[in-house]
Design a protein around this motif. Structure first.
Motif, PDB file in Angstrom:
ATOM      1  N   ARG A 113       0.931  -1.077  -0.152  1.00  0.00           N
ATOM      2  CA  ARG A 113      -0.026  -0.067   0.001  1.00  0.00           C
ATOM      3  C   ARG A 113       0.770   1.224   0.135  1.00  0.00           C
ATOM      4  O   ARG A 113       0.784   2.191  -0.573  1.00  0.00           O
ATOM      5  N   GLY A 114       2.142   1.404   0.696  1.00  0.00           N
ATOM      6  CA  GLY A 114       3.049   2.390   0.707  1.00  0.00           C
ATOM      7  C   GLY A 114       3.560   2.699  -0.483  1.00  0.00           C
ATOM      8  O   GLY A 114       3.653   3.757  -1.230  1.00  0.00           O
ATOM      9  N   TYR A 115       4.055   1.472  -1.378  1.00  0.00           N
ATOM     10  CA  TYR A 115       4.410   1.696  -2.818  1.00  0.00           C
ATOM     11  C   TYR A 115       3.347   2.039  -3.629  1.00  0.00           C
ATOM     12  O   TYR A 115       3.708   3.266  -4.385  1.00  0.00           O
ATOM     13  N   LEU A 116       2.081   1.616  -3.367  1.00  0.00           N
ATOM     14  CA  LEU A 116       0.995   2.301  -4.314  1.00  0.00           C
ATOM     15  C   LEU A 116       0.736   3.691  -4.227  1.00  0.00           C
ATOM     16  O   LEU A 116       0.601   4.521  -4.892  1.00  0.00           O
ATOM     17  N   LEU A 117       0.934   4.263  -2.813  1.00  0.00           N
ATOM     18  CA  LEU A 117       0.764   5.707  -2.587  1.00  0.00           C
ATOM     19  C   LEU A 117       1.712   6.446  -3.125  1.00  0.00           C
ATOM     20  O   LEU A 117       1.521   7.578  -3.428  1.00  0.00           O
ATOM     21  N   SER A 118       2.875   5.969  -3.146  1.00  0.00           N
ATOM     22  CA  SER A 118       4.127   6.553  -3.671  1.00  0.00           C
ATOM     23  C   SER A 118       4.354   6.692  -5.167  1.00  0.00           C
ATOM     24  O   SER A 118       5.203   7.257  -5.582  1.00  0.00           O
ATOM     25  N   MET A 119       3.544   5.782  -6.077  1.00  0.00           N
ATOM     26  CA  MET A 119       3.588   5.566  -7.173  1.00  0.00           C
ATOM     27  C   MET A 119       3.352   7.074  -7.975  1.00  0.00           C
ATOM     28  O   MET A 119       4.290   7.201  -8.941  1.00  0.00           O
ATOM     29  N   LEU A 128       6.159  10.716 -11.573  1.00  0.00           N
ATOM     30  CA  LEU A 128       6.494  12.141 -11.756  1.00  0.00           C
ATOM     31  C   LEU A 128       7.728  12.426 -11.799  1.00  0.00           C
ATOM     32  O   LEU A 128       8.486  12.988 -12.651  1.00  0.00           O
ATOM     33  N   PHE A 129       8.569  11.752 -10.719  1.00  0.00           N
ATOM     34  CA  PHE A 129       9.956  11.936 -10.790  1.00  0.00           C
ATOM     35  C   PHE A 129      10.753  11.188 -11.804  1.00  0.00           C
ATOM     36  O   PHE A 129      11.657  11.946 -12.486  1.00  0.00           O
ATOM     37  N   SER A 130      10.173  10.055 -12.269  1.00  0.00           N
ATOM     38  CA  SER A 130      10.872   9.583 -13.431  1.00  0.00           C
ATOM     39  C   SER A 130      10.646  10.528 -14.672  1.00  0.00           C
ATOM     40  O   SER A 130      11.525  10.446 -15.611  1.00  0.00           O
ATOM     41  N   CYS A 131       9.269  10.829 -14.863  1.00  0.00           N
ATOM     42  CA  CYS A 131       9.039  11.521 -16.218  1.00  0.00           C
ATOM     43  C   CYS A 131      10.013  12.981 -16.268  1.00  0.00           C
ATOM     44  O   CYS A 131      10.196  13.454 -17.216  1.00  0.00           O
ATOM     45  N   LEU A 132      10.054  13.577 -15.221  1.00  0.00           N
ATOM     46  CA  LEU A 132      10.601  14.965 -15.202  1.00  0.00           C
ATOM     47  C   LEU A 132      12.225  14.700 -14.905  1.00  0.00           C
ATOM     48  O   LEU A 132      12.729  15.977 -15.389  1.00  0.00           O
ATOM     49  N   LEU A 133      12.588  14.067 -14.201  1.00  0.00           N
ATOM     50  CA  LEU A 133      14.064  13.799 -14.137  1.00  0.00           C
ATOM     51  C   LEU A 133      14.959  12.946 -14.703  1.00  0.00           C
ATOM     52  O   LEU A 133      15.997  13.158 -15.639  1.00  0.00           O
ATOM     53  N   ILE A 134      14.488  11.508 -14.285  1.00  0.00           N
ATOM     54  CA  ILE A 134      15.043  10.092 -15.010  1.00  0.00           C
ATOM     55  C   ILE A 134      15.192  10.234 -16.605  1.00  0.00           C
ATOM     56  O   ILE A 134      16.061  10.105 -17.302  1.00  0.00           O
TER      57      ILE A 134
END
Length: 290
Positions: free
Chosen positions: A12-18, A23-29
């Motif tokens: 559930r924690g990973y799901l909430l962080s998704m 967003l981090f992956s699209c804007l930075l990585i």
């Protein structure tokens, strides 16, 4: 709590962080990966970038040309000097700010943060008016009987403007660390006969080292990648890495070379920051006796 329940809660924690991860992956990585791929593309001045064809020519040219070594060396030493000056000015200023009472603390904190609301380009133009051949600084020198001094388009102009821009990024982390410092520790050291200098060196400074570390990393990284100030105050001759990347992208239209220079700058920044972080953390733990 059973193992199944723990795994369910972790999922559930990973799901909430998704959303944040996406967003981090699209804007930075993703942009960094695309820049890395672009740096290996073949470039032809007549045909442009050839997609699907890869080469190491950009990196070979970059590491075999002394011109680029000069640019990177200038960028690193200017960034290091700016960081050092920000530490020398910002740490005492943050300490004085933390010892102020209300309402002066709020007033001076606003004064420190206000320049961040002004565009870097506007501040760069302001410094160009001050340091120009007919600027206020040279007018003051002439009024005192001296000769005009070439200040604009020099390393001095770039350094002083970068210090002005980066100083808040040093003051705020140090000031935040000082908020966690117990004033009674200083008073206890003074009551036991320690001098103010020893209190600052043995009590205050070790406690604010995390803030100093954060500030130095931010200031160095932003200074090394700064574009507006070197471009406006350094001119065409005093180039730094960011201005060279700009020239490669928009003047030469050699996007792979610009991407290769940007990738090398990123790697150098990471190496310098990780090394400095390691050194400061070791010294910090040694000081605290850990």
């Amino acid at each position: 709590m059973s193992l199944f329940a723990a795994m369910r809660q972790g999922g559930r924690g990973y799901l909430l962080s998704m959303p944040a991860i996406v967003l981090f992956s699209c804007l930075l990585i993703l942009p960094l990966v695309l820049t890395l791929v672009l740096s290996f593309n073949v470039f032809d001045y007549q045909l442009g970038v050839k997609g699907g064809e890869f080469t190491l020519a950009q990196y070979v040219s970059l590491f075999s040309d002394s011109y680029f070594y000069e640019i990177f060396f200038r960028t690193i030493w200017i960034s290091a000097v700016v960081t050092l000056l920000c530490v020398v000015i910002g740490v005492p200023e943050a300490y004085i700010l933390s010892r102020m009472g209300t309402p002066w603390r709020s007033i001076f904190l606003i004064l420190i943060l206000t320049p961040l609301l002004i565009s870097v380009v506007v501040r760069a133009f302001g410094w160009s008016l001050l340091l120009g051949a007919d600027g206020l600084v040279n007018q003051a020198i002439q009024a005192l009987g001296g000769r005009p001094v070439k200040l604009l388009y020099t390393s001095f102009a770039v350094i002083i403007a970068l210090v002005h821009v980066m100083l808040p990024f040093m003051i705020i982390p140090v000031w935040t660390s000082l908020q966690k410092l117990d004033p009674s520790a200083e008073q206890a050291a003074l009551s036991l006969g320690a001098s103010q200098a020893n209190v600052m060196r043995l009590v205050v400074l070790p406690q604010v080292m995390p803030g100093v570390l954060s500030g130095t990393l931010i200031v160095f990284g932003l200074s090394a990648s700064s574009f507006a100030i070197p471009g406006l105050l350094g001119g065409r001759r005093l180039k730094m890495v960011a201005t060279v990347v700009y020239d490669q992208y928009l003047s030469e239209l050699n996007w792979p070379m610009g991407a290769a220079i940007a990738v090398v700058l990123l790697v150098i920044n990471l190496l310098v920051m990780l090394t400095w972080n390691r050194i400061v953390e070791r010294r910090y733990k040694k000081t605290l006796g850990e």
